[in-house]
Design an enzyme around this catalytic site. Structure first.
Site, short mmCIF file in Angstrom:
data_model
loop_
_atom_site.label_atom_id
_atom_site.label_comp_id
_atom_site.label_asym_id
_atom_site.label_seq_id
_atom_site.Cartn_x
_atom_site.Cartn_y
_atom_site.Cartn_z
N HIS A 135 -27.69 1.37 -21.39
CA HIS A 135 -27.26 2.34 -20.38
C HIS A 135 -26.58 3.51 -21.11
CE1 HIS A 135 -26.27 4.08 -16.66
NE2 HIS A 135 -25.33 3.27 -16.21
N GLN A 138 -24.18 6.28 -19.42
CA GLN A 138 -22.81 5.86 -19.10
C GLN A 138 -21.89 6.04 -20.30
OE1 GLN A 138 -21.67 4.62 -15.96
NE2 GLN A 138 -19.73 5.09 -16.96
N CYS A 263 -17.92 0.87 -15.76
CA CYS A 263 -18.96 1.82 -15.36
C CYS A 263 -19.11 1.89 -13.84
CB CYS A 263 -20.28 1.45 -16.02
SG CYS A 263 -20.93 -0.18 -15.54
N ARG A 291 -19.87 11.39 -15.48
CA ARG A 291 -21.33 11.22 -15.49
C ARG A 291 -21.99 12.58 -15.21
NH1 ARG A 291 -23.63 6.27 -14.50
NH2 ARG A 291 -25.52 7.39 -15.09
#
Ligand code: CP
Ligand code: NVA
Length: 306
Positions: A135, A138, A263, A291
């Site tokens: 990910h 993130q 997250c 983000r």
């Protein structure tokens, strides 16, 4: 229309050098400042991002979609439920078609191989919006958040408490690129993938005790015990991860100024206590906001370059 036959992709943090990642984070901080000052910045006027979602999302969808609007472009939400992808059109053909129309593609899916195959057949940059393996978007937000609150993370100690999952893997890659020590506390059987861990062996240690992993840490991070696609393992995982909650005793072992990140979405009372996520060490709302800013810097870099 971008027709670069060898576009840059962002499937992993390792796709960018330390210098590029550092520059990207500083650009994200700058874009945040100018946005909050009310300045318009629309370098992606007329550009389109396709967002392919095979899993649920709140933050990833809203941050990419809003980011494209703020940069003067447009974002298309494509769910596998109502595109031909969900009816079995090959990923390679979908990549060839989408990338002849749009300027960038973001994909959230299960197998990491899917984003790699898509990227291999795409004429435009492809961004990994989460796979079972990684990910990376993130981590851009997390690293921006650390930078804003505490400065350079190089040489610091980060404690990862919980599953050796996609987020843990991206922290391992971040430890290599940003030069921090990573203490990973996970139950036996839930270790990170050795293919990700072994090249980062100089930066990482696996421990079994969360308090030992958190000792003196500058940043403590956790994530859900059952990720998307593992819903049927919830009960089994609740047993395996009992004792791995980031609670006040874990934070007390960390440095007094330690930050807490997650997250999100979070399960209070499972991987984190309400007292920690809603407490004074927690920066999870800044982390979520970032983000937007970090991915705007990424979109700008990949689509029009700096
Ligand atoms: N952190 C994160 O990726 O959130 P979403 O699943 O809501 O996109
Ligand atoms: N590990 C989690 C992260 C969610 C953003 C999952 O994959 O579901």
């Amino acid at each position: 229309m971008d027709n670069d036959p060898t576009p840059r992709h962002f499937l992993s943090l390792l796709d960018l050098s330390t210098e590029e990642l550092t520059r990207l984070l500083h650009r994200a901080v700058e874009l945040k400042r100018t946005l909050h000052a009310g300045e318009r910045h629309e370098p992606l006027n007329g550009r389109t991002l396709a967002m392919v979602f095979e899993k649920s999302s709140t933050r990833t969808r809203v941050s990419f979609e809003t980011g494209m609007t703020q940069l003067g472009g447009h974002a298309l939400f494509l769910s596998s439920r109502d595109t031909q992808l969900g009816r079995g059109e090959p990923i390679e053909d979908s990549a060839r078609v989408l990338s002849r129309m749009v300027d960038c593609v973001m994909i959230r899916t299960f197998a990491h191989d899917t984003v790699e195959r898509f990227a291999a057949h795409s004429r435009v940059p492809v961004i990994n919006g989460l796979t079972d393996l990684l990910h990376p978007c993130q981590l851009l937000a997390d690293m921006q958040t650390y930078l804003e609150h505490r400065g350079d993370i190089a040489g610091r100690t980060v404690a990862w408490i919980g599953d050796g999952n996609n987020m843990c893997h991206s922290y391992i890659n971040a430890a290599r690129r940003f030069g921090f020590r990573l203490h990973i506390a996970c139950p036996e059987g839930y270790d990170p993938d050795p293919a990700i861990l072994e090249p980062a062996a100089d930066h990482c240690r696996i421990l079994r005790d969360p308090r030992e992993a958190a000792a003196g840490a500058d940043l403590v991070v956790t994530d859900v015990w059952a990720s998307m696609g593992q819903e049927e393992e919830q009960q089994k995982r609740e047993h395996a991860f009992a004792g791995y909650q980031v609670d006040d005793t874990v934070m007390a072992a960390a440095d007094g100024d330690a930050l807490f990140m997650h997250c999100l979405p979070a399960h209070r009372g499972e991987e984190v206590s309400a007292s920690v996520i809603d407490g004074p060490h927690s920066v999870v709302w800044d982390e979520a906001e970032n983000r937007l800013h970090a991915q705007k810097a990424l979109l700008e870099m990949l689509i029009v370059g700096w």
